[in-house]
Design a protein around this motif. Sequence first.
Motif, PDB file in Angstrom:
ATOM      1  N   ARG A   1      -5.286   0.651  -2.983  1.00  0.00           N
ATOM      2  CA  ARG A   1      -5.938   0.975  -1.702  1.00  0.00           C
ATOM      3  C   ARG A   1      -7.239   0.196  -1.545  1.00  0.00           C
ATOM      4  N   ARG A   2      -8.014   0.097  -2.618  1.00  0.00           N
ATOM      5  CA  ARG A   2      -9.311  -0.591  -2.535  1.00  0.00           C
ATOM      6  C   ARG A   2      -9.145  -2.059  -2.147  1.00  0.00           C
ATOM      7  N   VAL A   3      -8.033  -2.655  -2.553  1.00  0.00           N
ATOM      8  CA  VAL A   3      -7.774  -4.053  -2.190  1.00  0.00           C
ATOM      9  C   VAL A   3      -7.109  -4.144  -0.821  1.00  0.00           C
TER      10      VAL A   3
ATOM     11  N   ARG B   1     -14.444   8.800   2.883  1.00  0.00           N
ATOM     12  CA  ARG B   1     -14.712   7.755   1.889  1.00  0.00           C
ATOM     13  C   ARG B   1     -14.903   6.375   2.501  1.00  0.00           C
ATOM     14  N   VAL B   2     -14.581   6.209   3.777  1.00  0.00           N
ATOM     15  CA  VAL B   2     -14.655   4.879   4.392  1.00  0.00           C
ATOM     16  C   VAL B   2     -15.335   4.979   5.752  1.00  0.00           C
TER      17      VAL B   2
ATOM     18  N   ALA C   1      -5.309   4.363  -6.136  1.00  0.00           N
ATOM     19  CA  ALA C   1      -6.653   3.991  -5.685  1.00  0.00           C
ATOM     20  C   ALA C   1      -6.943   2.491  -5.829  1.00  0.00           C
ATOM     21  N   PRO C   2      -6.628   1.831  -6.953  1.00  0.00           N
ATOM     22  CA  PRO C   2      -6.943   0.394  -7.057  1.00  0.00           C
ATOM     23  C   PRO C   2      -6.253  -0.442  -5.987  1.00  0.00           C
TER      24      PRO C   2
ATOM     25  N   ASP D   1      -6.843  -1.889   1.790  1.00  0.00           N
ATOM     26  CA  ASP D   1      -7.465  -1.323   2.992  1.00  0.00           C
ATOM     27  C   ASP D   1      -8.353  -2.312   3.737  1.00  0.00           C
TER      28      ASP D   1
ATOM     29  N   LYS E   1       0.826  -1.210   0.000  1.00  0.00           N
ATOM     30  CA  LYS E   1       0.000   0.000   0.000  1.00  0.00           C
ATOM     31  C   LYS E   1       0.862   1.264   0.000  1.00  0.00           C
TER      32      LYS E   1
END
Length: 310
Positions: free
Chosen positions: A44-46, A172-173, A41-42, A48, A35
Amino acid sequence: MRRIVENARGVIFSILVTVVTLIGAVPLLPVGLVKLLLPVAPVRRVADPILLGIARYWARAFNWVMMTTARADLELHNSVPPNPDGRYVLISNHQCWADVMLLVHVLDREGLPFPRFFIKEVLRWLPIVGFACWVLDFPFMKRYSKAQLAKNPSLRGKDMETTKRSCEVFRRVPATIVNYAEGTRSTAPKRAAQNSPYRLMLRPKAGGTAFTLQAMDDVLDGVLDMTVAYTGSPEPTFWDFVCGRIPHVYIKLRPLEVPAHLRGGDYQNDPAFREAFKAWLEAIWAEKDEEVASRQDPSAKAGIHTDEAA
């Protein structure tokens, strides 16, 4: 003999927590490094959700060890409905490191989002734990003395900039953004140095809470207030807790209604708003202090407020 047994509990706790932390580091380090090295972004999406899952299970193991060795009864009063996908700001009093893990335990148990803490910059360099906080996007805050600020006025507001950047991530989360408003753990020497008006608390610092609310206001599901008290222990310590010397912990978690005129204001540039927000937070702290003192300080039960307790 009793003291030896209690200290043995603390030693067992330290060993087991070290083992738990090392086990947690095995999956955390490679995922966290990916990370940090590929901050897109791609990735991070996996990464996080994986990192959050590791942190959640590590915290559960840590808290199981802590509560098993401490043998403390937890009295929880919660009026916040579960919402694991929400976004909250939470304020709490802070007396010892047990507060932190008890807060994580309560939020997990009650179905609320995993907490993110505003923590001191120096903790970034703690082995494993500091790295975990880093990859989980915990805001690291630098503290400047009055002398440093007087020498270099440009340092003023740096923490607020960090707060704003961090809140962009939390928009966002799901997250419970925790602000220990006193800024540090409350102890008798610190209260004396600060000339605190409270029995067992330091003066709350309103800026961090105000800026977080301002940055998150349009996406927040609520503001929460947590009160933690260690029954019969005016000056609780983490070591005493894990050694089993504090048999009972009281925690109250409640929604906190922020008056409409204190939402969305400019804390940094509006003196009237700043004073109104401070007064609101100080009133909450006075009420919280009375509640904590009545449970922790035997003299408070008789309505005694001595200089030593102040």
